[in-house]
Design a protein around this motif. Structure first.
Motif, PDB file in Angstrom:
ATOM      1  N   ASP A  34     -21.398  -4.232   6.006  1.00 39.13           N
ATOM      2  CA  ASP A  34     -22.022  -5.791   5.513  1.00 39.13           C
ATOM      3  C   ASP A  34     -20.788  -6.247   6.334  1.00 39.13           C
ATOM      4  OD1 ASP A  34     -22.913  -6.762   4.403  1.00 39.13           O
ATOM      5  OD2 ASP A  34     -23.040  -6.832   2.682  1.00 39.13           O
ATOM      6  N   SER A  35     -20.722  -7.178   6.621  1.00 38.74           N
ATOM      7  CA  SER A  35     -20.155  -8.218   6.907  1.00 38.74           C
ATOM      8  C   SER A  35     -20.745  -9.539   7.084  1.00 38.74           C
ATOM      9  CB  SER A  35     -19.678  -8.399   8.113  1.00 38.74           C
ATOM     10  OG  SER A  35     -19.874  -8.241   9.180  1.00 38.74           O
ATOM     11  N   LYS A  36     -19.776 -10.860   6.651  1.00 37.75           N
ATOM     12  CA  LYS A  36     -20.158 -11.639   7.092  1.00 37.75           C
ATOM     13  C   LYS A  36     -20.964 -12.013   8.354  1.00 37.75           C
ATOM     14  CE  LYS A  36     -17.807 -16.110   7.318  1.00 37.75           C
ATOM     15  NZ  LYS A  36     -16.909 -16.829   7.504  1.00 37.75           N
ATOM     16  N   GLU A  37     -20.676 -11.708   9.157  1.00 38.44           N
ATOM     17  CA  GLU A  37     -21.311 -11.501  11.108  1.00 38.44           C
ATOM     18  C   GLU A  37     -22.299 -10.954  10.925  1.00 38.44           C
ATOM     19  OE1 GLU A  37     -17.137 -13.461  10.228  1.00 38.44           O
ATOM     20  OE2 GLU A  37     -17.720 -11.482   9.555  1.00 38.44           O
ATOM     21  N   GLN A  38     -22.288  -9.337  10.484  1.00 37.04           N
ATOM     22  CA  GLN A  38     -23.240  -8.865  11.006  1.00 37.04           C
ATOM     23  C   GLN A  38     -23.734  -7.429   9.932  1.00 37.04           C
ATOM     24  OE1 GLN A  38     -24.603  -8.389  14.125  1.00 37.04           O
ATOM     25  NE2 GLN A  38     -26.184  -7.222  13.245  1.00 37.04           N
ATOM     26  N   VAL A  39     -24.869  -7.954   9.610  1.00 32.39           N
ATOM     27  CA  VAL A  39     -25.707  -6.776   8.801  1.00 32.39           C
ATOM     28  C   VAL A  39     -26.448  -5.946   9.244  1.00 32.39           C
ATOM     29  CG1 VAL A  39     -27.183  -6.354   6.192  1.00 32.39           C
ATOM     30  CG2 VAL A  39     -25.645  -8.316   6.233  1.00 32.39           C
ATOM     31  N   PHE A  40     -26.445  -4.598   8.940  1.00 32.26           N
ATOM     32  CA  PHE A  40     -27.001  -3.636  10.111  1.00 32.26           C
ATOM     33  C   PHE A  40     -27.516  -2.501   9.016  1.00 32.26           C
ATOM     34  CE2 PHE A  40     -27.170   0.535  12.059  1.00 32.26           C
ATOM     35  CZ  PHE A  40     -27.804   0.444  12.805  1.00 32.26           C
ATOM     36  N   GLN A  41     -28.292  -1.825   8.712  1.00 30.05           N
ATOM     37  CA  GLN A  41     -28.410  -0.698   7.740  1.00 30.05           C
ATOM     38  C   GLN A  41     -29.693   0.444   8.525  1.00 30.05           C
ATOM     39  OE1 GLN A  41     -29.439  -0.842   3.658  1.00 30.05           O
ATOM     40  NE2 GLN A  41     -31.126   0.929   3.991  1.00 30.05           N
ATOM     41  N   GLY A  42     -28.771   1.117   9.078  1.00 25.98           N
ATOM     42  CA  GLY A  42     -29.516   2.063  10.092  1.00 25.98           C
ATOM     43  C   GLY A  42     -29.216   3.898  10.870  1.00 25.98           C
ATOM     44  N   GLU A  43     -29.482   4.039  11.252  1.00 29.99           N
ATOM     45  CA  GLU A  43     -29.265   5.502  12.197  1.00 29.99           C
ATOM     46  C   GLU A  43     -28.431   4.760  13.128  1.00 29.99           C
ATOM     47  OE1 GLU A  43     -31.669   9.021  12.493  1.00 29.99           O
ATOM     48  OE2 GLU A  43     -32.020   7.842  14.180  1.00 29.99           O
TER      49      GLU A  43
END
Length: 153
Positions: free
Chosen positions: A33-42
């Protein structure tokens, strides 16, 4: 990776350790989690650098500078041996956008948390790092570096 391996093999030690890790095919469930990118997964790996180099290889993140105050991050999703062989030459030339399996972004602050019950340890320059969850924040201009003058100065 041991300090002796780093000393004896130089950048090749990082490349070999990275390839070995990718071939283990161990996946981690993370939220980035950042201002530039959100990722959740493998993911297979999350790598970052404060400069354009990674593991002793220059130019991996060509737009990075030591003065930009950013962490340059690469999220590595599931890669087969064939995918790895295909992207490695481009990766070493700094073309980190050449694959659907790689996500690149630059940020000043990033939070890394586990998804689910698993807990992971990080690795900082081949050494044991903090356990997940953790937050990384770049403090631009926070350190003053003194160096001798060179002939060009």
């Amino acid at each position: 990776m041991t300090p002796d391996e780093k000393s004896n093999l130089g950048p090749l030690a990082y490349l070999l350790a990275g390839l070995k890790k990718l071939m283990e095919k161990e996946k981690i469930q993370l939220k980035i989690d950042s201002k530039e990118q959100v990722f959740q997964g493998e993911l297979m790996a999350v790598v970052g650098s404060l400069s354009g180099s990674l593991g002793g290889f220059e130019g991996i993140f060509p737009e990075a500078t030591l003065e930009d105050g950013k962490l340059h991050v690469l999220l590595i999703e599931d890669l087969s041996l064939l995918d790895t062989a295909k992207i490695l030459p481009d990766f070493l030339k700094g073309d980190v956008a050449s694959s659907d399996h790689l996500t690149y972004f630059a940020t000043r602050k990033m939070k890394v948390t586990p998804v689910g019950e698993e807990h992971y340890e990080s690795n900082l320059d081949g050494e044991k790092g903090p356990k997940v969850p953790f937050t990384v924040e770049v403090l631009k201009g926070h350190l003053e570096v003194l160096a001798p003058l060179t002939k060009e100065s």
